[in-house]
Design a protein around this motif. Sequence first.
Motif, PDB file in Angstrom:
ATOM      1  N   ARG A   8      17.635  20.543 -12.403  1.00  0.00           N
ATOM      2  CA  ARG A   8      18.126  21.514 -11.083  1.00  0.00           C
ATOM      3  C   ARG A   8      19.642  21.310 -10.825  1.00  0.00           C
ATOM      4  N   LEU A   9      19.845  20.088 -10.594  1.00  0.00           N
ATOM      5  CA  LEU A   9      21.241  19.812 -10.237  1.00  0.00           C
ATOM      6  C   LEU A   9      22.283  19.889 -11.217  1.00  0.00           C
ATOM      7  N   LEU A  10      21.791  19.546 -12.379  1.00  0.00           N
ATOM      8  CA  LEU A  10      22.689  19.625 -13.591  1.00  0.00           C
ATOM      9  C   LEU A  10      22.892  21.368 -13.707  1.00  0.00           C
ATOM     10  N   LEU A  11      21.967  21.954 -13.744  1.00  0.00           N
ATOM     11  CA  LEU A  11      22.085  23.366 -13.680  1.00  0.00           C
ATOM     12  C   LEU A  11      23.100  23.994 -12.567  1.00  0.00           C
ATOM     13  N   ASP A  12      22.893  23.298 -11.428  1.00  0.00           N
ATOM     14  CA  ASP A  12      23.814  23.798 -10.268  1.00  0.00           C
ATOM     15  C   ASP A  12      25.325  23.553 -10.821  1.00  0.00           C
ATOM     16  N   LEU A  13      25.408  22.491 -11.412  1.00  0.00           N
ATOM     17  CA  LEU A  13      26.797  21.940 -11.700  1.00  0.00           C
ATOM     18  C   LEU A  13      27.214  22.893 -12.612  1.00  0.00           C
ATOM     19  N   ALA A  14      26.524  23.461 -13.624  1.00  0.00           N
ATOM     20  CA  ALA A  14      27.208  24.126 -14.765  1.00  0.00           C
ATOM     21  C   ALA A  14      27.518  25.479 -14.037  1.00  0.00           C
ATOM     22  N   ARG A  15      26.639  25.921 -13.224  1.00  0.00           N
ATOM     23  CA  ARG A  15      26.977  27.207 -12.430  1.00  0.00           C
ATOM     24  C   ARG A  15      28.108  27.187 -11.530  1.00  0.00           C
ATOM     25  N   GLU A  16      28.204  26.037 -10.875  1.00  0.00           N
ATOM     26  CA  GLU A  16      29.535  25.876 -10.012  1.00  0.00           C
ATOM     27  C   GLU A  16      30.595  25.733 -10.756  1.00  0.00           C
ATOM     28  N   VAL A  17      30.641  25.279 -12.077  1.00  0.00           N
ATOM     29  CA  VAL A  17      31.855  25.014 -12.785  1.00  0.00           C
ATOM     30  C   VAL A  17      32.307  26.430 -13.720  1.00  0.00           C
ATOM     31  N   GLY A  18      31.340  27.207 -13.628  1.00  0.00           N
ATOM     32  CA  GLY A  18      31.539  28.567 -14.105  1.00  0.00           C
ATOM     33  C   GLY A  18      31.167  28.715 -15.651  1.00  0.00           C
ATOM     34  N   VAL A  19      30.199  27.849 -16.304  1.00  0.00           N
ATOM     35  CA  VAL A  19      29.823  27.875 -17.747  1.00  0.00           C
ATOM     36  C   VAL A  19      29.626  29.379 -18.082  1.00  0.00           C
ATOM     37  N   GLU A  20      28.951  30.202 -17.116  1.00  0.00           N
ATOM     38  CA  GLU A  20      28.561  31.384 -17.885  1.00  0.00           C
ATOM     39  C   GLU A  20      29.924  32.402 -17.915  1.00  0.00           C
ATOM     40  N   GLN A  21      30.491  32.071 -16.902  1.00  0.00           N
ATOM     41  CA  GLN A  21      31.909  33.100 -16.730  1.00  0.00           C
ATOM     42  C   GLN A  21      32.812  32.652 -18.007  1.00  0.00           C
ATOM     43  N   LYS A  22      32.974  31.179 -18.280  1.00  0.00           N
ATOM     44  CA  LYS A  22      33.760  30.805 -19.435  1.00  0.00           C
ATOM     45  C   LYS A  22      33.260  31.272 -20.632  1.00  0.00           C
ATOM     46  N   ARG A  23      32.088  31.142 -20.935  1.00  0.00           N
ATOM     47  CA  ARG A  23      31.320  31.484 -21.886  1.00  0.00           C
ATOM     48  C   ARG A  23      31.565  32.855 -22.316  1.00  0.00           C
ATOM     49  N   ASP A  24      31.577  33.897 -21.276  1.00  0.00           N
ATOM     50  CA  ASP A  24      31.639  35.077 -21.576  1.00  0.00           C
ATOM     51  C   ASP A  24      33.129  35.562 -21.811  1.00  0.00           C
ATOM     52  N   ALA A  25      33.851  34.734 -21.120  1.00  0.00           N
ATOM     53  CA  ALA A  25      35.391  34.872 -21.545  1.00  0.00           C
ATOM     54  C   ALA A  25      35.772  34.644 -22.839  1.00  0.00           C
ATOM     55  N   MET A  26      35.309  33.748 -23.539  1.00  0.00           N
ATOM     56  CA  MET A  26      35.174  33.023 -24.812  1.00  0.00           C
ATOM     57  C   MET A  26      34.876  34.216 -25.631  1.00  0.00           C
ATOM     58  N   PHE A  27      33.589  34.616 -25.710  1.00  0.00           N
ATOM     59  CA  PHE A  27      33.143  35.759 -26.547  1.00  0.00           C
ATOM     60  C   PHE A  27      33.995  36.980 -26.488  1.00  0.00           C
ATOM     61  N   ALA A  28      34.612  37.385 -24.976  1.00  0.00           N
ATOM     62  CA  ALA A  28      35.506  38.430 -25.016  1.00  0.00           C
ATOM     63  C   ALA A  28      37.012  38.133 -25.509  1.00  0.00           C
ATOM     64  N   GLY A  29      37.274  37.255 -25.966  1.00  0.00           N
ATOM     65  CA  GLY A  29      38.554  37.006 -26.547  1.00  0.00           C
ATOM     66  C   GLY A  29      39.551  36.614 -25.553  1.00  0.00           C
ATOM     67  N   GLU A  30      39.338  36.053 -24.381  1.00  0.00           N
ATOM     68  CA  GLU A  30      40.262  35.653 -23.396  1.00  0.00           C
ATOM     69  C   GLU A  30      40.964  34.445 -23.918  1.00  0.00           C
ATOM     70  N   ARG A  31      42.421  34.253 -23.577  1.00  0.00           N
ATOM     71  CA  ARG A  31      43.047  33.143 -24.077  1.00  0.00           C
ATOM     72  C   ARG A  31      42.630  31.759 -23.445  1.00  0.00           C
ATOM     73  N   LEU A  32      41.662  31.273 -23.797  1.00  0.00           N
ATOM     74  CA  LEU A  32      41.088  30.010 -23.127  1.00  0.00           C
ATOM     75  C   LEU A  32      41.827  28.851 -23.413  1.00  0.00           C
ATOM     76  N   ASN A  33      42.159  28.834 -24.736  1.00  0.00           N
ATOM     77  CA  ASN A  33      43.303  27.875 -25.023  1.00  0.00           C
ATOM     78  C   ASN A  33      44.558  27.976 -24.479  1.00  0.00           C
ATOM     79  N   VAL A  34      44.682  27.666 -23.331  1.00  0.00           N
ATOM     80  CA  VAL A  34      46.036  27.816 -22.700  1.00  0.00           C
ATOM     81  C   VAL A  34      47.334  27.101 -22.977  1.00  0.00           C
ATOM     82  N   THR A  35      47.054  25.879 -23.484  1.00  0.00           N
ATOM     83  CA  THR A  35      48.255  25.283 -23.907  1.00  0.00           C
ATOM     84  C   THR A  35      48.653  25.595 -25.212  1.00  0.00           C
ATOM     85  N   GLU A  36      47.993  26.492 -25.899  1.00  0.00           N
ATOM     86  CA  GLU A  36      48.532  27.333 -27.155  1.00  0.00           C
ATOM     87  C   GLU A  36      48.477  28.635 -27.008  1.00  0.00           C
ATOM     88  N   GLY A  37      48.266  29.148 -25.742  1.00  0.00           N
ATOM     89  CA  GLY A  37      47.994  30.475 -25.591  1.00  0.00           C
ATOM     90  C   GLY A  37      47.423  31.404 -26.350  1.00  0.00           C
TER      91      GLY A  37
END
Length: 553
Positions: free
Chosen positions: A69-98
């Motif tokens: 439960r706590l590990l899943l809380d951590l995943a939510r707190e750091v935004g794993v779901e939002q980051k995952r969706d951002a990756m699939f949506a083509g956002e520039r997650l690789n910020v150091t290379e744009g």
Amino acid sequence: MSDPAPRPAPSRTQLPAWQALAAHHAEVAGLHLRDLFAADPERGERLTAQGAGLFLDYSKNRVTDKTLRLLLDLAREVGVEQKRDAMFAGERLNVTEGRAVLHTALRAPRDAVVMVDGENVVPGVHEVLDRMAAFADAVRSGEWRGATGQPIRNVVNIGIGGSDLGPVMASEALKFYADRNLTLRFVSNVDGTDLMEKTRDLDPAQTLFIVSSKTFTTQETMANAASARTWLIAGLGDESAVARHFVAVSTNAEAVQGFGIDPAHMFGFWDWVGGRYSIGSAIGLSLMIAVGPGHFRELLAGFHDMDEHFRTAPLGANLPVLLGLLGVWYRNFFGAQTHAVLPYDGYLAYFPAYLQQLDMESNGKHVTLGGQEVDHDTGPVVWGQPGTNGQHAFYQLIHQGTTLIPCDFIAFAQSLNPLPTAGGPTHHDLLTANVFAQTEALAFGKMREEVLAGGVSPELAPHRVFEGNRPTNTLLAGRLTPRVLGALIALYEHKVFVQGVVWDVNSFDQWGVELGKVLAGQIVPELTAGAEPELRHDSSTNALIRWYRARRG
Ligand code: F6P
């Protein structure tokens, strides 16, 4: 007025979920898997999950329901779901290379839409796949002829890192499905031995080189490609032969043309595909020639199965999320420094080596996305080799050493090479019994009383005790098909992604490989200069260079 400097994100270790995990660790670190299993007869069936044709038993981990439960809380707190969706949506997650991070688009079905800079990239992906398939079929059928009119019988991929390890690993993993009339070789090392040994028994008239390099500037690949060209021309006596014996896979059309390869014989990909995530792109051309376009598409379908699972399954039943979080638990709270991957299938011989680049080049980072020094550990050392061989080599340390090594065991219900033994059980029964025995032994061990009860003397007993409580995951699938392999690779890709999000690092750059490349570029002329060069390195490097110069012949 200038903009205020961006405020650094709070350190991961300050997050409530991280702190709750640290406090919880202090409470549960001493619990033994024996007790956890004794307290919950359903544990072995409860702590399991499945998706994309893979079954995961994670019950033999040192976790309670609260830990999860706590590990899943951590995943939510750091935004794993939002980051995952951002990756699939083509956002520039690789910020150091744009750059966007869109290896998932490589395996998207034809009718999918993935937008990058206002453009749907999926039609382009399938256009290249179709060209690859036409070319692979032409080579396989003998329709594509070499310069002397002979069909191609040998395919040599020249590439390194992500332009090598994926095809190497997958062509071994899928060897069962390969055309055995074709010889497939991989040249990666700038060590001349590699090219020499891989070509010495090949007939140039029947040999096709695939020069695979995202940048088409990598020193090793360019040197090997140039020497292969020389070898071919020497063998066939004519420079014009190059056109029928060299094709390229790259994002750099200009450099490909500069090398002398016709752009019509180039298979492209895109800057939003990282090298270590590129096996589903044209980088897989050698593999596609070996196993055929149908099997290659099956592989992509397996990747997509896992992409969909990762994208849609609830976090608590999501295989990459679970594996990622369990890895974080051991790395950051138990201080485990390494992670072993132990496939019980000979075809997966190169899977651990492949994962080394995937994991260690992705998460071997010491600063956060915002550029601050991390105050927690990041990626572990990943290693392993197939069982049962490893059992007779390094498992001793996993069982009785002083280092905690979480392990992933990978096994299949059916062998691709069923082989009976005289005694009754098949080879595969023997193999699989070892998987289950190892995870049982690691978890439960053998206590002193049990050892003594077995008639062992008190003096010898300490040596024969297994303390157990050594965590493992068991990953199972039906058979090692291309589809299952795709799902397995994507599982680890997304596990690495989850961990990168938790650790707040950029999993998609690799600046750590640059310094060595630059220094090597400086040292090359110092090794070869006619007159004694002026050396400006440290005294050790200067002396090493002089030592070599005096002996290089
Ligand atoms: O070693 C660093 C690296 O950039 C890897 O990330 C990459 O897979 C490899 O070199 C090969 O690069 P390229 O495909 O551009 O030749």
